[in-house]
Design an enzyme around this catalytic site. Structure first.
Site, PDB file in Angstrom:
ATOM      1  N   HIS A 202      36.021  64.990 105.767  1.00  0.00           N
ATOM      2  CA  HIS A 202      36.406  64.103 106.860  1.00  0.00           C
ATOM      3  C   HIS A 202      36.236  62.637 106.474  1.00  0.00           C
ATOM      4  CE1 HIS A 202      36.014  67.335 110.240  1.00  0.00           C
ATOM      5  NE2 HIS A 202      37.090  67.463 109.504  1.00  0.00           N
ATOM      6  N   ARG A 309      52.315  68.138 106.315  1.00  0.00           N
ATOM      7  CA  ARG A 309      51.243  69.112 106.137  1.00  0.00           C
ATOM      8  C   ARG A 309      50.568  69.334 107.487  1.00  0.00           C
ATOM      9  NH1 ARG A 309      50.287  65.217 101.877  1.00  0.00           N
ATOM     10  NH2 ARG A 309      50.873  66.055  99.831  1.00  0.00           N
ATOM     11  N   ARG A 345      56.100  71.908 106.917  1.00  0.00           N
ATOM     12  CA  ARG A 345      55.558  73.042 106.166  1.00  0.00           C
ATOM     13  C   ARG A 345      54.660  73.844 107.087  1.00  0.00           C
ATOM     14  NH1 ARG A 345      51.623  71.950 101.156  1.00  0.00           N
ATOM     15  NH2 ARG A 345      50.140  71.598 102.839  1.00  0.00           N
ATOM     16  N   GLU A 444      56.086  77.002  94.209  1.00  0.00           N
ATOM     17  CA  GLU A 444      54.814  76.504  93.675  1.00  0.00           C
ATOM     18  C   GLU A 444      54.004  77.577  92.956  1.00  0.00           C
ATOM     19  OE1 GLU A 444      52.627  74.863  96.979  1.00  0.00           O
ATOM     20  OE2 GLU A 444      53.444  76.347  98.355  1.00  0.00           O
ATOM     21  N   ASN A 467      51.830  70.362  92.560  1.00  0.00           N
ATOM     22  CA  ASN A 467      50.368  70.487  92.563  1.00  0.00           C
ATOM     23  C   ASN A 467      49.935  71.914  92.246  1.00  0.00           C
ATOM     24  OD1 ASN A 467      50.570  67.871  93.394  1.00  0.00           O
ATOM     25  ND2 ASN A 467      49.707  68.187  95.416  1.00  0.00           N
ATOM     26  N   ASP A 468      50.482  72.865  93.005  1.00  0.00           N
ATOM     27  CA  ASP A 468      50.109  74.266  92.776  1.00  0.00           C
ATOM     28  C   ASP A 468      50.876  74.886  91.621  1.00  0.00           C
ATOM     29  OD1 ASP A 468      48.008  74.861  94.475  1.00  0.00           O
ATOM     30  OD2 ASP A 468      49.306  75.231  96.201  1.00  0.00           O
ATOM     31  N   ARG A 478      42.914  71.685  89.417  1.00  0.00           N
ATOM     32  CA  ARG A 478      43.219  70.264  89.249  1.00  0.00           C
ATOM     33  C   ARG A 478      42.108  69.337  89.707  1.00  0.00           C
ATOM     34  NH1 ARG A 478      46.095  68.009  93.926  1.00  0.00           N
ATOM     35  NH2 ARG A 478      46.071  69.488  95.647  1.00  0.00           N
ATOM     36  N   CYS A 515      58.012  67.709  96.028  1.00  0.00           N
ATOM     37  CA  CYS A 515      57.083  67.086  96.970  1.00  0.00           C
ATOM     38  C   CYS A 515      55.652  67.027  96.439  1.00  0.00           C
ATOM     39  CB  CYS A 515      57.112  67.805  98.311  1.00  0.00           C
ATOM     40  SG  CYS A 515      56.570  69.523  98.241  1.00  0.00           S
TER      41      CYS A 515
END
Length: 596
Positions: A202, A309, A345, A444, A467-468, A478, A515
């Site tokens: 957070h 997201r 998504r 991904e 990323n994935d 990563r 993306c």
């Protein structure tokens, strides 16, 4: 643009961490090394039990009122969605289970309210700390925040170290609570770095929402610095340079100024089209987590949202969001976009602290377990709740649905079946929605890339999530510093998978975007365009430099470069080649002090 690692110079020290909020600042250190106050057990008389319970209840009531004031301030500065973090804090304190545990300990053990409260909260924090999955650790500073706040009410407040900050301060701490971060005086505090923390904590989310340069996960930075030390905080690349020598400071000052001038020049492109010199449109859209970020994307010259997201609705609340919560967030995005496209998504849950915390037996390796579309298909009531909201919002403006982490054609078909099922329900109930809404998937995982030809027959669009895709293709975490050097989107295997996906999309005449974070790098963007990708979805800060690049290049150049890159055998050679080509096209993005 990439800053080079400063050479090892006498006196100066480089500490690496995780970049969570971009920006580069130079300032003086203020160390916050306060441990949460520990309270020794103190017995009370049986007749004092009622008084201690009352003390605790009053402290909770005052703390809740205090948090609500922080929440109101956070809403003004960060927007409603980001401020929901503090709703979690209120919910925690107001939870009858929590207060019941404290009351029970006061009565059974005959101890003070402060000891009972800290004991219960410490027990909760310890459960998070001892969990095998590191994502649980991101919850600890929320518990510490509540502990410190309650004790301040029960034992009397103390002057915050943050109040001692002078102008030009960089905070260095073991960790920071969300309240501390939200309460920063931006006139005095330039940025912060912490030993602990993760990309999704957070505190990290608040730093990003407030655009405070921040680096977390520095491990032992607190031991490296003292109050008054000069530091360079590089929030773009996760670096803290302690006691930099004059040459390094001069390099960074020049780089910061030239970067400022470069950003000003980029602002002039905001309303110009993103089209190559040979007339090909390259669509630049944004990645967001909060509806409030839409304005930032549009202000940077973005054409829409390529990746919303939606997990944030879950990760900032103690309870599952309602269909109304989903609908209001999506409708707000549509309203802000005013006719521009929104790609939503569906929930990428399962490997996060929220869902692992709900599980009776948390998974040992959730990133290879029941996450994303797998999790949604196993939790269809929750999945349908989100899809109902998405479809209802589609009546307000153009929306696309995108499924994450699809690895088999059966998953895609089942997910589309659920969408159709929800459509029938909404029709029966008389709700308006876009009956021809476009449905696509993220590519991904290697299995999806290898079967792209099959998926293209049943999808309206592809979006490549680097990323994935890199993580699963190369078997590299990563965010693990031990193997971070192996994580490279320019690995030949990854490039070949992207090429095959783009070719399959072209053959079946469906659009393909990228993306992942790598799409924001000019070198990688040049490669993507050469491979056939025509939409790049990135953070708002990367849209202006990408637009400058797109308007400076031809597709023919990019295709020629990509063909040459495909002939190279290592990611090192590919990276060097692409960097050299990109530098020749937009030298102003690279030729700055401190930049390779």
């Amino acid at each position: 643009m990439t800053f080079s690692q400063p050479p090892a110079r006498r006196g100066q020290r480089l500490v690496k961490g995780l970049p969570v909020s971009g920006g580069i600042v130079i300032g003086k250190v203020l160390v916050i090394d306060d441990e949460i106050r520990r309270v020794v057990p103190r017995s009370i008389k049986p007749e004092d039990v009622g008084h201690e319970r009352e003390r605790f209840d009053k402290a909770v009531k005052k703390s809740i009122a205090e948090i609500r004031r922080v929440h109101e301030q956070a809403e003004r500065e960060m927007g409603k969605e980001a401020a929901k973090i503090f709703s979690f804090h209120v919910g925690m304190l107001a939870d009858p289970t929590f207060s019941g545990s404290v009351h029970g300990m006061i009565e059974a053990d005959k101890v003070t309210a402060e000891y009972a409260a800290t004991h219960v909260l410490d027990k909760i924090a310890s459960q998070f700390r001892s969990a095998k999955d590191p994502v649980f650790a991101t919850k600890v500073n929320d518990i510490d925040d509540l502990t410190d706040r309650l004790l301040a009410q029960l034992l009397g407040g103390r002057k915050s170290v943050l109040e001692q900050a002078d102008s030009g301060t960089v905070i260095i701490a073991r960790d920071l609570t969300p309240s501390q971060t939200a309460g920063f005086d931006r006139e005095r505090i330039l940025g912060f770095a912490t030993d602990q923390g993760g990309m999704t904590s957070h505190t990290a989310i608040i730093a990003k929402a407030l655009e405070i340069p921040a680096v977390v996960g520095c491990q032992a930075l607190v031991r490296e610095v003292q109050d008054g030390d000069e530091v360079i905080l590089d929030g773009d690349h996760g670096m803290v340079i302690v006691s930099p020598d004059p040459d390094t400071v001069a390099e960074y000052l020049r780089a910061i100024e030239q970067r400022r001038q470069y950003q000003v020049s980029l602002g002039e492109l905001r309303d110009l089209p993103s089209v190559t010199q040979d007339g090909v449109d390259i669509h630049l859209v944004g990645n967001i987590e909060l509806p409030e970020e839409v304005s930032r994307v549009l202000g940077a010259g973005g054409e829409g949202i390529g990746l919303y997201r939606t997990e944030y609705l879950y990760l900032t609340s103690k309870t599952e969001p309602t269909e109304g919560d989903h609908y209001r967030a999506y409708r707000r995005c549509v309203q802000l976009l005013a006719g521009r496209e929104l790609v939503i998504r569906t929930m990428d849950l399962g490997a996060d602290k929220y869902t692992q915390g709900q599980a009776e037996v948390p998974e040992r390796n959730p990133f290879l377990g029941c996450r994303s579309i797998r999790y949604c298909l196993k939790n269809q009531p929750m999945f349908k709740k989100q899809l109902r909201a998405v479809l209802r919002a589609s009546a307000e403006g153009p929306i696309k649905i995108m499924f994450p982490l699809v690895s088999s054609i059966a998953e895609l078909r089942q997910a589309k079946f659920v969408v159709n099922d929800v459509m029938e329900e909404l029709e029966e109930e008389g709700h308006a929605f876009d009956r021809s809404i476009k449905i696509g998937m993220m590519v991904e995982v290697p299995s999806a890339a290898i079967q792209a030809e099959t998926f293209a027959r049943e999808c309206d669009f592809f979006s490549i999530g680097t990323n994935d895709l890199v993580q699963y293709t190369l078997a590299v975490d990563r965010i693990n510093e031990r193997v971070a050097n192996l994580y490279n989107p320019l690995h030949p295997a990854v490039i070949r998978l992207i090429r095959d996906v783009a070719r399959a999309a072209k053959r079946h005449e469906i659009p393909v975007s990228c993306c992942g974070e790598a799409a924001g790098d000019l070198e990688f963007a040049m490669l993507l365009i050469g491979l056939g990708v025509r939409t790049l979805s990135v953070s708002s800060s990367m849209i202006p430099p990408l637009k400058r690049f797109v308007r400076s290049v031809t597709v023919e150049q990019c295709e020629r470069v990509s063909r040459e890159a495909m002939k190279l055998e290592s990611d090192v050679h590919i990276a060097a080649y692409l960097r050299d080509r990109a530098r020749k096209i937009v030298p102003e993005a690279f030729d700055m002090p401190g930049i390779d």
